[in-house]
Design a protein around this motif. Sequence first.
Motif, short mmCIF file in Angstrom:
data_model
loop_
_atom_site.label_atom_id
_atom_site.label_comp_id
_atom_site.label_asym_id
_atom_site.label_seq_id
_atom_site.Cartn_x
_atom_site.Cartn_y
_atom_site.Cartn_z
N LEU A 143 0.82 -1.20 0.00
CA LEU A 143 0.00 0.00 0.00
C LEU A 143 0.86 1.26 0.00
O LEU A 143 1.96 1.27 0.54
CB LEU A 143 -0.91 0.04 1.23
N ARG A 144 0.31 2.29 -0.59
CA ARG A 144 0.86 3.64 -0.51
C ARG A 144 -0.29 4.63 -0.56
O ARG A 144 -1.43 4.26 -0.88
CB ARG A 144 1.84 3.91 -1.66
N ARG A 145 0.02 5.91 -0.24
CA ARG A 145 -1.01 6.93 -0.38
C ARG A 145 -1.23 7.23 -1.86
O ARG A 145 -0.36 6.99 -2.70
CB ARG A 145 -0.61 8.21 0.36
N GLN A 146 -2.41 7.73 -2.18
CA GLN A 146 -2.68 8.10 -3.56
C GLN A 146 -1.94 9.37 -3.94
O GLN A 146 -1.74 10.26 -3.11
CB GLN A 146 -4.18 8.31 -3.78
N GLY A 147 -1.54 9.44 -5.20
CA GLY A 147 -0.88 10.64 -5.70
C GLY A 147 -1.86 11.77 -5.95
O GLY A 147 -3.08 11.57 -6.00
N VAL A 148 -1.31 12.96 -6.11
CA VAL A 148 -2.15 14.15 -6.30
C VAL A 148 -2.96 14.03 -7.58
O VAL A 148 -4.16 14.30 -7.62
CB VAL A 148 -1.27 15.41 -6.32
N PHE A 149 -2.33 13.59 -8.67
CA PHE A 149 -3.04 13.48 -9.93
C PHE A 149 -4.00 12.29 -9.94
O PHE A 149 -5.02 12.32 -10.63
CB PHE A 149 -2.04 13.37 -11.09
N GLU A 150 -3.68 11.25 -9.18
CA GLU A 150 -4.55 10.08 -9.15
C GLU A 150 -5.92 10.41 -8.58
O GLU A 150 -6.94 9.93 -9.07
CB GLU A 150 -3.91 8.97 -8.33
N THR A 151 -5.96 11.22 -7.53
CA THR A 151 -7.25 11.52 -6.90
C THR A 151 -8.16 12.29 -7.85
O THR A 151 -9.36 12.03 -7.92
CB THR A 151 -7.04 12.32 -5.62
N HIS A 274 2.45 4.13 -10.56
CA HIS A 274 1.67 5.30 -10.97
C HIS A 274 1.38 5.22 -12.46
O HIS A 274 2.10 4.58 -13.23
CB HIS A 274 2.44 6.59 -10.68
N TYR A 275 0.30 5.89 -12.85
CA TYR A 275 -0.01 6.06 -14.27
C TYR A 275 0.59 7.40 -14.69
O TYR A 275 0.03 8.46 -14.41
CB TYR A 275 -1.52 6.02 -14.48
N ILE A 278 0.60 11.99 -19.25
CA ILE A 278 0.08 13.32 -18.95
C ILE A 278 -1.44 13.35 -19.07
O ILE A 278 -2.14 13.90 -18.23
CB ILE A 278 0.73 14.37 -19.87
N ARG A 279 -1.94 12.73 -20.13
CA ARG A 279 -3.40 12.73 -20.35
C ARG A 279 -4.02 11.53 -19.64
O ARG A 279 -3.44 10.45 -19.60
CB ARG A 279 -3.71 12.68 -21.84
N ALA A 280 -5.21 11.73 -19.11
CA ALA A 280 -5.93 10.63 -18.45
C ALA A 280 -6.34 9.58 -19.48
O ALA A 280 -6.55 9.88 -20.66
CB ALA A 280 -7.16 11.17 -17.73
N ARG A 281 -6.46 8.35 -19.04
CA ARG A 281 -6.89 7.27 -19.93
C ARG A 281 -8.36 7.46 -20.30
O ARG A 281 -9.19 7.76 -19.45
CB ARG A 281 -6.68 5.92 -19.23
N MET A 282 -8.68 7.28 -21.57
CA MET A 282 -10.04 7.46 -22.06
C MET A 282 -10.49 6.18 -22.76
O MET A 282 -9.69 5.32 -23.12
CB MET A 282 -10.13 8.65 -23.04
N ARG A 283 -11.81 6.06 -22.93
CA ARG A 283 -12.39 4.94 -23.67
C ARG A 283 -13.59 5.42 -24.46
O ARG A 283 -14.14 6.50 -24.19
CB ARG A 283 -12.81 3.83 -22.71
N ARG A 284 -13.98 4.62 -25.45
CA ARG A 284 -15.14 4.96 -26.25
C ARG A 284 -16.42 4.77 -25.41
O ARG A 284 -16.56 3.79 -24.69
CB ARG A 284 -15.20 4.08 -27.49
#
Length: 778
Positions: A143-151, A274-275, A278-284
């Motif tokens: 476990l770790r804390r969530q990152g700033v961008f992840e939240t 971490h992911y 730069i851009r968030a993952r998207m889907r159709r």
Amino acid sequence: MWYELEPLPGADTDDQRVFLDRARRTAAALGLADRPSWSTWWAMLTHRTDGMVLLADRANRWVCLPDDAPADTPRILAAGCHARARALDGPPPCLDAPLRWAHAIVPMSATLSRTARGGPGGGETDDDARLDPAHGAVVALNLRRQGVFETGRAKDWLADEFNSAPDMNRLQETGTAAVRVMAAAPSRAAALREAARAANALGLGFTPGVSAHASRPRMGAVWAAAALWVAAVGAYAAWGVWWPMIVASVLLAAAVARRARCAPDEALWQRPRHYWRIRARMRRADAADYKSRYGGDDHSSHVRHRMHAYAYQRSTFPLPSDTLAALTTPPPGANAVRAALSVRPDELADAHGPLLGLDAVGRPVRMPADVVWDGTVLIGKPGGGKSNSMHGLQRWASAHMRPDDSLIALEAKGRDSFPILSRLIAGMRFMDVADARTPIIDFLGDGDPAARAQRFASLMRGALGDEQIGPRSRAQIADAVELSLRALDAGDAFTRACAAAGVEPPAGWVECAYTLLFGHGAQAARAVASAAVNTLDDGAAREAAERLHGGVNPNTGRPAVSDGQLYAQLSAPMNKIGLLAAVPAVTAPGRVRITWRRILEHGIRLAVNLGDPVGADVAGVNEDARRLVGALLFQGLRVEVGDTCAGWEAHGRRVRIYVDELTDITGSDGRTGGNTAAVEWLRSRARAYGAELTVGTQYPEQLDARLTACILGFRTIGCYVMLSPSSAETMGAALDVDPAVLRSLPTHACVWRTTDGNGGSLPALTLSTPHFDAGADA
């Protein structure tokens, strides 16, 4: 530093609010709720104090905390899971064995189901989550804390998944961690299976489930160096440049040497990734993504073509604080549990029926398949494990079905059970009583209005019992329903007649029957009856109206029976039909209807939700109406089994019926004999019809004496912990065990009474229940 968590004596709290408060304090102590500031970002970057490693086998829990963690972290962690932390000199001994490692991943096609909503913010907790690895395997969570961008990305992802603000979602709770789920076992196949089971045990609501990959730590550098070396060789062959090949060879040799120096447990220390894009993952966007919470397409259905997809790296999972606390809690009284478990009797060594549990040495204990037809009952308090065992029995039945067999499950908690059943049982179909978008069983059946009305009246009387629906009430229901069906079949003529009588035309047959039974007052009842008689204009309609309302005095022209007298006569059937009228979705005119006969003739795997609706946009059903609908469904199924399934046992066909909560099918008040005769019929005569019944309930005191005596006469009985002395006494007598044993049963242990394949009696067996909901073999 490693610590072993040893369970404290006594039972843990049953108060969900206390449990949640402790879970949040634990998450804060582990640094999972912290965020960097200008004064702390460098310290957080150079001194890792957040998170931990949780290691679990079947009976033990170990944690490894960062070296720079605060000194009171072990104490707070242990207090949050009802245990004490004992410091160890080194790693747990289970890591010394040669093991193959695997880690869970989220498939590209996975979406979130309804169970991912709710949670602590809604007054619910996931305190029943648990890790249950197979013998010789271990499960690890890093476990770790969530990152700033992840939240931020997680919030957008959840908003798109549910088409609503995710503020109350359990995955947005303070202290939600990022976790890598791993498992180790002697073989790679076992490690992959255990990793996927452990990730499913988190209860995050991924549909259809998760996958797993073999862990190969430090292989990424080897692959990158090998690709660089191939490119360098190509450069030398093309242009004669030799020095890049020397550099690439050195890098490849260093990467291979680094991989060769890996410790056997190297995979255990891999932090959740971490992911980094730069851009968030998207889907159709799919068609379902366009639906609003209130029905139909939302305003953006013609604009949005892409949605936010999974917010984390695929091997990283979000983990709410309440789930973390439940997973960290060691099995209560682990040493006592092993001593209290029974040893599998020789008579069950070759049994090949459903898995009941594991004995003292971890061997599977199954009931004989030949005794399943004689009934199975599961009894246990909420959260004790009854539904988990029920799902295990259903999974076994599904695996042993012929194409024309049927499996029908009446679920009290479809909101939680439907995602689990869809993952465990292939081809499962689902019906939600409160959701008009799903099919529903037709209470009326086929035939002319008179036959359908008589069938429904008989269904009501059989479902609720003579104490609630007597002969007179049954006749009144039949007259009201027949008159309603005939009038509504007349269409516009009946609508015009209602308008002429000064009353709003009823929306459906239930509403019309409720009105005729004085549900909306005497004036509306007489007006609708008059409109129906004028529309149909025949003797049968006039006679039905007279039987209901008493006709007209020929001398005065006034009603022959006063409104007060009629109200007293019609109050019993009016109240029952009123419960059905209070749930218009059940009999909505446009809803797809199907009969039990069609289901049984063709074979199906069907789960019917009688509890809170699965969809967030669907209105719930009150308790009395829910029990009435459940009673009607069960009674209709019993009648259809008797009409359709004669001789099935001789032809090897089966219809297996599962009732998660027996009080849901015993009528509107749950205590006055509703469907008792149906349960007795299935117990005594079901075998010739190929029917097998499995029921569950929380406490024997919830049922009337006749029904309790019936289910405690089933061939197989399973009982989880019974804290109430009266409940323990009743179940102790049924199982022939000391009631003190039932009051002191640990979590996930069950006392079973069954017989051998020849019907010979066996002593009660105390067994450990596998985590069927996470995919354990059934």
